[in-house]
Every structure is written in structure tokens, then in C-alpha cells.
Design a protein around this motif. Sequence first.
Motif, PDB file in Angstrom:
ATOM      1  N   GLU A 197      29.400  55.356  -2.390  1.00 53.11           N
ATOM      2  CA  GLU A 197      28.287  55.480  -3.335  1.00 53.11           C
ATOM      3  C   GLU A 197      27.920  56.938  -3.593  1.00 53.11           C
ATOM      4  O   GLU A 197      27.483  57.300  -4.690  1.00 53.11           O
ATOM      5  CB  GLU A 197      27.078  54.716  -2.807  1.00 53.11           C
ATOM      6  CG  GLU A 197      25.876  54.771  -3.729  1.00 53.11           C
ATOM      7  CD  GLU A 197      24.687  53.998  -3.177  1.00 53.11           C
ATOM      8  OE1 GLU A 197      23.602  54.114  -3.772  1.00 53.11           O
ATOM      9  OE2 GLU A 197      24.850  53.284  -2.159  1.00 53.11           O
ATOM     10  N   SER A 198      28.110  57.789  -2.609  1.00 51.09           N
ATOM     11  CA  SER A 198      27.693  59.187  -2.752  1.00 51.09           C
ATOM     12  C   SER A 198      28.485  59.927  -3.821  1.00 51.09           C
ATOM     13  O   SER A 198      28.050  60.975  -4.314  1.00 51.09           O
ATOM     14  CB  SER A 198      27.839  59.917  -1.417  1.00 51.09           C
ATOM     15  OG  SER A 198      29.214  60.064  -1.061  1.00 51.09           O
ATOM     16  N   LEU A 199      29.637  59.395  -4.212  1.00 51.69           N
ATOM     17  CA  LEU A 199      30.477  60.043  -5.212  1.00 51.69           C
ATOM     18  C   LEU A 199      30.148  59.601  -6.630  1.00 51.69           C
ATOM     19  O   LEU A 199      30.653  60.193  -7.596  1.00 51.69           O
ATOM     20  CB  LEU A 199      31.954  59.747  -4.925  1.00 51.69           C
ATOM     21  CG  LEU A 199      32.505  60.226  -3.578  1.00 51.69           C
ATOM     22  CD1 LEU A 199      33.953  59.774  -3.416  1.00 51.69           C
ATOM     23  CD2 LEU A 199      32.398  61.738  -3.451  1.00 51.69           C
ATOM     24  N   LEU A 200      29.321  58.581  -6.768  1.00 50.19           N
ATOM     25  CA  LEU A 200      29.070  57.979  -8.070  1.00 50.19           C
ATOM     26  C   LEU A 200      27.880  58.599  -8.785  1.00 50.19           C
ATOM     27  O   LEU A 200      26.882  58.979  -8.166  1.00 50.19           O
ATOM     28  CB  LEU A 200      28.828  56.479  -7.929  1.00 50.19           C
ATOM     29  CG  LEU A 200      29.971  55.630  -7.368  1.00 50.19           C
ATOM     30  CD1 LEU A 200      29.514  54.195  -7.183  1.00 50.19           C
ATOM     31  CD2 LEU A 200      31.195  55.688  -8.288  1.00 50.19           C
ATOM     32  N   SER A 201      27.984  58.657 -10.111  1.00 48.94           N
ATOM     33  CA  SER A 201      26.849  59.054 -10.943  1.00 48.94           C
ATOM     34  C   SER A 201      25.965  57.837 -11.195  1.00 48.94           C
ATOM     35  O   SER A 201      26.379  56.687 -10.970  1.00 48.94           O
ATOM     36  CB  SER A 201      27.342  59.610 -12.276  1.00 48.94           C
ATOM     37  OG  SER A 201      27.936  58.578 -13.048  1.00 48.94           O
TER      38      SER A 201
END
Length: 569
Positions: free
Chosen positions: A525-529
Amino acid sequence: MRIGEDPVVEAWIADNLESDSRVGVDPWCVSIETAQQWQQAFSKKGQHLVQLQTNLVDEVWKNRPEPVINPVMVQKIEFAGKSSEEKLTELRTKLREANASAVIVTALDEVAWLYNIRGRDVPYNPVVHAYAVVTLQEAFIYVDSRKITSEVKEYLDSINVQLRDYSDVLAGVHTLVKEGTHLSSIKDVDCRDEVDATVTNGDAETKATGDKTGLIWVNPGSCCYAIYKALPGDQVLLQPTPLALAKALKNPTELNGFRRSHIRDGAAVVAYLAWLDEKMQEVYGAAGYFSDSKCTNKRKRLENEKLTEVSVAEKLEQFRARQEYFMGPSFETISSVGANAAIIHYAPEAETCAEMNPDCIYLCDSGGQYLDGTTDITRTVHFGKPSAHEKACYTKVLQGHIALDSAIFPKGTNGHALDILARVPLWRCGLDYRHGTGHGVGAYLNVHEGPHLISFRPQARNVALQSSMTVTNEPGYYEDGQFGIRLENVMIIKEASTEFNFADKGYLAFENITWVPLQKKLIDESLLSTTEKVWIDSYHQNCRTQLSPLLSGSELEWLTKATEPLFAN
């Protein structure tokens, strides 16, 4: 020898044979385009391409099985959406525009589409071994008459298509040349008899003289050289037939069939994943599809308990077989575990395939043939605890998938221009994949269909993407010896509604029609916009809406859990 990495066949042959060597080919087994490429490569080294009288494999294959006689089937108008008479009328209009008097159709899916017939002559592809010849006045089909039932014969008569035997196609071509172009003479010889005839830079020898009344259209990529050599060299129109694009532009009936078949197919895949999730926990003590923990059960399993790449693929086909209009798989299922998933076109075999492993990624690329559509879907899942690296790679692939799915682009854009959208998230961290990003899909026809595609390869520039085409969206990443990831949906190209319309070009977008959840625990999730998170939750809501009516019990419960909002907070 790897295509695209090692020298092409003709270059290798040219470099390894002496000057003045002769390379023999069966002209029935090589296309015009290929023959031209080979001759060009050989001629640079003083070598020659020669047509053989007989196929050497036929000479030694003494116990060759007799061909299976599969009956031809009529594709009903309720699925085809357009009658063969309409298609023939449109084809003849294209012939006149090109100053052509006839077309010889050799691509099997084009023959099937034109005449609204289907068959079982090629595994996974519902086509018939047949040729079509269409003039401005007549239409013919060359096919083994044993495959034609009385019902199909009646149908062909009703659409004014004349039946001829498959083996008589060359005689038919000679007649076409004589009668269709009013030539004064013709050398009526089977190309197999031209033992020492040399291919000449793609220009067929002129076999006749006289006045022309029109060109004869053949596709250099699919027409065999034997047929080409029977045509007068100055009367051949060498380019893809108009049927390729006409077939790719789906009519409303076909598009609705695609939507319906993909919903049923999605229900089958969800039922399969729910079953596989349960079995992986039961047999291997896996944490399962939803839990992010390591395998806890290391007990020794009985031989009949083991799950293999092949056995689970067979189970998937059983789930598809329950669906309405199912006719079989659309290609050999790529069911791959761990290192095997890193092999892009891996094909498991019962004797050598891997056992399922809860500690490894599992990639499944599969599809179904239905009377109302053809499906192609890939999902990558993990039933144990994925590593941070695996999650990051999965998320990058997913970001590329979302970027392409969300694209809005001006009319006239080709698939070469859009391919980059799916790769940029991978490129940012120095990753990539070696295959194209999307291919056309047939309407109860070949799962790989042109003439358009989304790819880095130059041929993707040849045809612009157009409204009502179907195309896949399948970025991936493959780490040799470790794992492979691919996420694939089928999309319909549609008109886009934009605030502005620069230069009155018009704009296009994609409509996704594949509905199977994405695995939450493989997403970082941390990589998603924020936009990507909204896309995922919206997609899952649509999966639930589309598939819930077709599922019940534990399968519906699994779907409900798999499509819960991931990022609501």
C-alpha cells in the motif's frame, strides 16, 4: 536459440552454409513473406531457396495417424451479430476500392469469421482447415467435404457459398486466374512439381499474358508460397486482407457477448481460487489467500493428496465447464509455481510439473472459449507469506496495469505509443518484461488476434487502436529462477467523453470486462497513490456486483471477503 535474442533462422543458415548452397522448402508450409525474407538473406551469400516436390517429413513419417474429421459448425447470428451475406457485401466493396477482382483468404480465423462457421481442427482455436476464395460475383470454400453436415451444406447454399474439396484449392486458383482475369493462357502446374524453381525476391514468375481486369488480393503473412506461385506476378495485391481489421472491429452483439462471457468466466475463476485456497490450507497447512503468515503444517502428504500445476489446472477447467456456452479452453493453461512462473510461456506436463508450494508465488494464465466470447485472464497469488520484494514487484506490475486501464488517448494512437504506460512504474526501479503488453482477442475465435496490439515491437505501429476493438492489458515481471508476476484483463476500446476535443480528433478509452479480484496481501500500500487506491477499490466493487449473482455459499463468501474495500480509511 531464442527468438528475439539469437540470430533469426535465415541469418544463421546463411552464415553456416557455403556459397551456392541450396535450401529446400515445401512451398505449402512457408508464407510469401517468410519466403521473401529467407531469399533476401540467402542471396547475399550466393545461396538459393528451392521449392521441393515433396515434404521430407511426409516421406519418413510412415505411421502418421489419419486426420480426425471434426464437423463444421455454424456460428448462429445470435452470437455472430452480422450475417455472412453482409460481410461478403462489405468485402466486395473493399475489393472494388482496391481495383481487385478477387481475394484468396488463407488465415483460418478470417475464413471462419467471414462465413460464420467454427470448427475443432486446431487445439484451443475454433477454426476449420479451409480456404475461401471470393470474387465480385461468387464465393467458394475449400474444405474436406466429410466435415460438412447436411445442415451446414444447406447453410452454405443459403448464403451462396459454393463448396469445393480442400485439395482442389490450387485448381481453383488456376481457374480464378483464367476466368477472372481473361488471360489468354495459363501454365496449369502444381507448385510441388516445380522442384528447381527458385524464389525471386518475392516476385512471382508471370505465368500468363493478357489483359487484366483486376488484382488478386492475398495476405503475404498468411498465404502459402505455393498459391502465390500460381498467380501472375503483375496481378497480385500483396497486403493484409480487409477481413483482419473488419474482424477486429467487434459489432454490438459480439461486444455484449464478450461482456457476458467474461462475467461467467470470472465466476469460474473465483470459484477455482476459493477451492484452491481451501485445498492449500487443508493439504499444505498454508496460511491461505487472506492471511499474511508462514506455512504452519509440514506433515508428510499422501501421494493422492498432492496438488500439482497440472492437477489444479484441470480443476480450473472443470469450473469453467459448468458455465453456459463453454466450449473448451482458449489456450493451454499456464499454471506455474515459483521458478516456473518466471518462464513466460511455461507449459506444465503431468510427468515433470512442479507440486504446489504455499511458500511460493503461483501464476495462472488461462482462458475459455464460449459461444459468445473468448476469455484470457492472468492472476498471480501467494498462499503463504510473500517477501517484501515480491510485494513490491507485484505492486509495480499492478500500477502499470492501472495506468494502461485508465488511459485516455486521441484517435489514431497506436499500441506502440501506449505500451510505455504499463512499463513506467517498473522502469522507475530498473525492472521490465520481455513480452508485449496487449493483444487482440477473437469473438469465439483465436485468443490472439490482430492486426492491432499494444507492444514495444515495431509492428504495433502498423494499426491504430479503434473503438470496438478488444485488447488485453497484461504487464508482468519475471525474476529468473525465483518467481513470475503477471496481471491480465481483457478490455474493450470505447469512445471517451472528454471536456475538450483538441483539433476535433476525438478521444478513446478502455472498458475493462474481466472481473476477478486482486490479492490484497501482495499489494504494498505504501507504494500506491490515492488515485490507484481508488481504482482498486472501485474495481473490487465492480467484481462483487458482476459476479455475486452467479455464486453462492462458500464461493460467494470468499468473493465478498476478497472484494472488501482495501483502503477505505
